[in-house]
Design a protein around this motif. Structure first.
Motif, PDB file in Angstrom:
ATOM      1  N   MET A   7       0.829  -1.208   0.000  1.00 48.10           N
ATOM      2  CA  MET A   7       0.000   0.000   0.000  1.00 48.10           C
ATOM      3  C   MET A   7       0.863   1.259   0.000  1.00 48.10           C
ATOM      4  SD  MET A   7      -2.660  -1.231   2.969  1.00 48.10           S
ATOM      5  CE  MET A   7      -1.449  -2.225   3.876  1.00 48.10           C
ATOM      6  N   ASP A   8       0.335   2.312  -0.618  1.00 49.40           N
ATOM      7  CA  ASP A   8       1.002   3.603  -0.506  1.00 49.40           C
ATOM      8  C   ASP A   8       0.620   4.210   0.844  1.00 49.40           C
ATOM      9  OD1 ASP A   8      -1.543   4.770  -0.728  1.00 49.40           O
ATOM     10  OD2 ASP A   8      -1.241   5.416  -2.781  1.00 49.40           O
ATOM     11  N   LYS A   9       1.159   5.367   1.156  1.00 46.03           N
ATOM     12  CA  LYS A   9       0.965   5.978   2.473  1.00 46.03           C
ATOM     13  C   LYS A   9      -0.513   6.215   2.795  1.00 46.03           C
ATOM     14  CE  LYS A   9       2.743   9.593   5.412  1.00 46.03           C
ATOM     15  NZ  LYS A   9       3.852  10.484   5.642  1.00 46.03           N
ATOM     16  N   ASP A  10      -1.281   6.733   1.845  1.00 47.83           N
ATOM     17  CA  ASP A  10      -2.694   7.021   2.089  1.00 47.83           C
ATOM     18  C   ASP A  10      -3.505   5.752   2.324  1.00 47.83           C
ATOM     19  OD1 ASP A  10      -2.218   9.742   1.853  1.00 47.83           O
ATOM     20  OD2 ASP A  10      -2.753   9.796  -0.278  1.00 47.83           O
ATOM     21  N   ALA A  11      -3.278   4.742   1.493  1.00 45.69           N
ATOM     22  CA  ALA A  11      -3.997   3.472   1.662  1.00 45.69           C
ATOM     23  C   ALA A  11      -3.620   2.818   2.986  1.00 45.69           C
ATOM     24  CB  ALA A  11      -3.692   2.531   0.499  1.00 45.69           C
ATOM     25  N   TYR A  12      -2.356   2.922   3.376  1.00 39.47           N
ATOM     26  CA  TYR A  12      -1.913   2.332   4.631  1.00 39.47           C
ATOM     27  C   TYR A  12      -2.544   3.061   5.823  1.00 39.47           C
ATOM     28  CZ  TYR A  12       1.013   0.622   8.410  1.00 39.47           C
ATOM     29  OH  TYR A  12       1.439   0.076   9.590  1.00 39.47           O
ATOM     30  N   ALA A  13      -2.631   4.384   5.759  1.00 42.73           N
ATOM     31  CA  ALA A  13      -3.258   5.162   6.837  1.00 42.73           C
ATOM     32  C   ALA A  13      -4.712   4.726   7.018  1.00 42.73           C
ATOM     33  CB  ALA A  13      -3.169   6.650   6.545  1.00 42.73           C
ATOM     34  N   LYS A  14      -5.406   4.525   5.918  1.00 44.75           N
ATOM     35  CA  LYS A  14      -6.800   4.076   5.971  1.00 44.75           C
ATOM     36  C   LYS A  14      -6.870   2.661   6.561  1.00 44.75           C
ATOM     37  CE  LYS A  14     -10.940   3.484   3.223  1.00 44.75           C
ATOM     38  NZ  LYS A  14     -11.566   3.562   1.909  1.00 44.75           N
ATOM     39  N   PHE A  15      -5.962   1.788   6.141  1.00 42.65           N
ATOM     40  CA  PHE A  15      -5.894   0.419   6.657  1.00 42.65           C
ATOM     41  C   PHE A  15      -5.690   0.429   8.176  1.00 42.65           C
ATOM     42  CE2 PHE A  15      -3.104  -3.134   7.885  1.00 42.65           C
ATOM     43  CZ  PHE A  15      -3.937  -4.220   7.585  1.00 42.65           C
ATOM     44  N   CYS A  16      -4.780   1.255   8.655  1.00 38.19           N
ATOM     45  CA  CYS A  16      -4.488   1.328  10.092  1.00 38.19           C
ATOM     46  C   CYS A  16      -5.686   1.878  10.862  1.00 38.19           C
ATOM     47  CB  CYS A  16      -3.268   2.204  10.348  1.00 38.19           C
ATOM     48  SG  CYS A  16      -1.728   1.463   9.808  1.00 38.19           S
ATOM     49  N   GLU A  17      -6.357   2.859  10.288  1.00 42.91           N
ATOM     50  CA  GLU A  17      -7.547   3.439  10.928  1.00 42.91           C
ATOM     51  C   GLU A  17      -8.639   2.377  11.081  1.00 42.91           C
ATOM     52  OE1 GLU A  17     -10.804   6.593   9.475  1.00 42.91           O
ATOM     53  OE2 GLU A  17      -8.757   7.397   9.560  1.00 42.91           O
ATOM     54  N   GLU A  18      -8.829   1.566  10.038  1.00 42.00           N
ATOM     55  CA  GLU A  18      -9.830   0.491  10.102  1.00 42.00           C
ATOM     56  C   GLU A  18      -9.413  -0.588  11.097  1.00 42.00           C
ATOM     57  OE1 GLU A  18     -10.132  -0.736   6.037  1.00 42.00           O
ATOM     58  OE2 GLU A  18     -11.250   1.062   5.457  1.00 42.00           O
ATOM     59  N   GLU A  19      -8.119  -0.891  11.144  1.00 48.73           N
ATOM     60  CA  GLU A  19      -7.625  -1.922  12.049  1.00 48.73           C
ATOM     61  C   GLU A  19      -7.714  -1.493  13.502  1.00 48.73           C
ATOM     62  OE1 GLU A  19      -3.360  -3.691  12.371  1.00 48.73           O
ATOM     63  OE2 GLU A  19      -4.445  -4.791  10.826  1.00 48.73           O
ATOM     64  N   ALA A  20      -7.594  -0.192  13.761  1.00 49.38           N
ATOM     65  CA  ALA A  20      -7.647   0.333  15.119  1.00 49.38           C
ATOM     66  C   ALA A  20      -9.060   0.259  15.706  1.00 49.38           C
ATOM     67  CB  ALA A  20      -7.144   1.757  15.157  1.00 49.38           C
ATOM     68  N   HIS A  21     -10.064   0.163  14.844  1.00 49.95           N
ATOM     69  CA  HIS A  21     -11.462   0.132  15.337  1.00 49.95           C
ATOM     70  C   HIS A  21     -11.975  -1.250  15.444  1.00 49.95           C
ATOM     71  CE1 HIS A  21     -11.546   4.376  15.329  1.00 49.95           C
ATOM     72  NE2 HIS A  21     -11.529   4.507  14.020  1.00 49.95           N
TER      73      HIS A  21
END
Length: 164
Positions: free
Chosen positions: A150-164
């Protein structure tokens, strides 16, 4: 008559690109203005929270800021020897923190060209500078960016989803 000349130069240092603009005037002293340029080569992230910076057939690897926060204070990093070969998906390091010991996986295949020996004395760099000074290994013989990273933006979204 006042003449101005502009000279541009770009220099590379593993993961950072800096640009310098030098403005010279025939009637005044030269002045230097420095600024950080946008990175030309993107950093990619794996779902297992490793990052990889690929430049040509070389790659630098480490763990993401998200991963170091999840681990807690890092107290020991076990890195491979120079010359070790890895296939994509192989564990290349172990990171011991106050919470647990986790294996770190390489998203790309290659041969270890350099290890960050500073982590032996300062494992806390993984926490302080996970995506810069806390890099772990550099590989050579890397053949491109594998699918699934993933690029930085996709990874940030992935981490946000994983945190919830």
């Amino acid at each position: 008559r006042l003449r101005q000349f502009y000279f541009f130069s770009i220099s590379s240092s593993f993961s950072n690109m800096f640009s310098r603009v030098v403005q010279c005037s025939l009637r005044s002293q030269a002045r230097m203005i420095s600024f950080t340029a946008t990175r030309l080569a993107p950093v990619y992230y794996a779902k297992s929270h490793e990052w990889v910076d690929i430049e040509g057939d070389k790659a630098t690897l480490g763990i993401s800021d998200f991963a170091q926060k999840e681990l807690g204070d890092v107290v020991y990093v076990d890195l491979p020897e120079v010359g070790t070969q890895f296939t994509a998906g192989s564990a290349f390091a172990a990171v011991e923190s106050v919470k647990a010991t986790d294996e770190i996986y390489t998203p790309v295949a290659g041969t270890v060209e350099e290890v960050n020996t500073t982590l032996g004395d300062e494992p806390e760099l993984v926490n302080k500078e996970p995506e810069s000074g806390g890099w772990m290994i550099k590989l050579s013989g890397v053949s491109g960016v594998p699918e699934g990273l993933m690029d930085k933006d996709a990874y940030a979204k992935f981490c946000e989803e994983e945190a919830h």
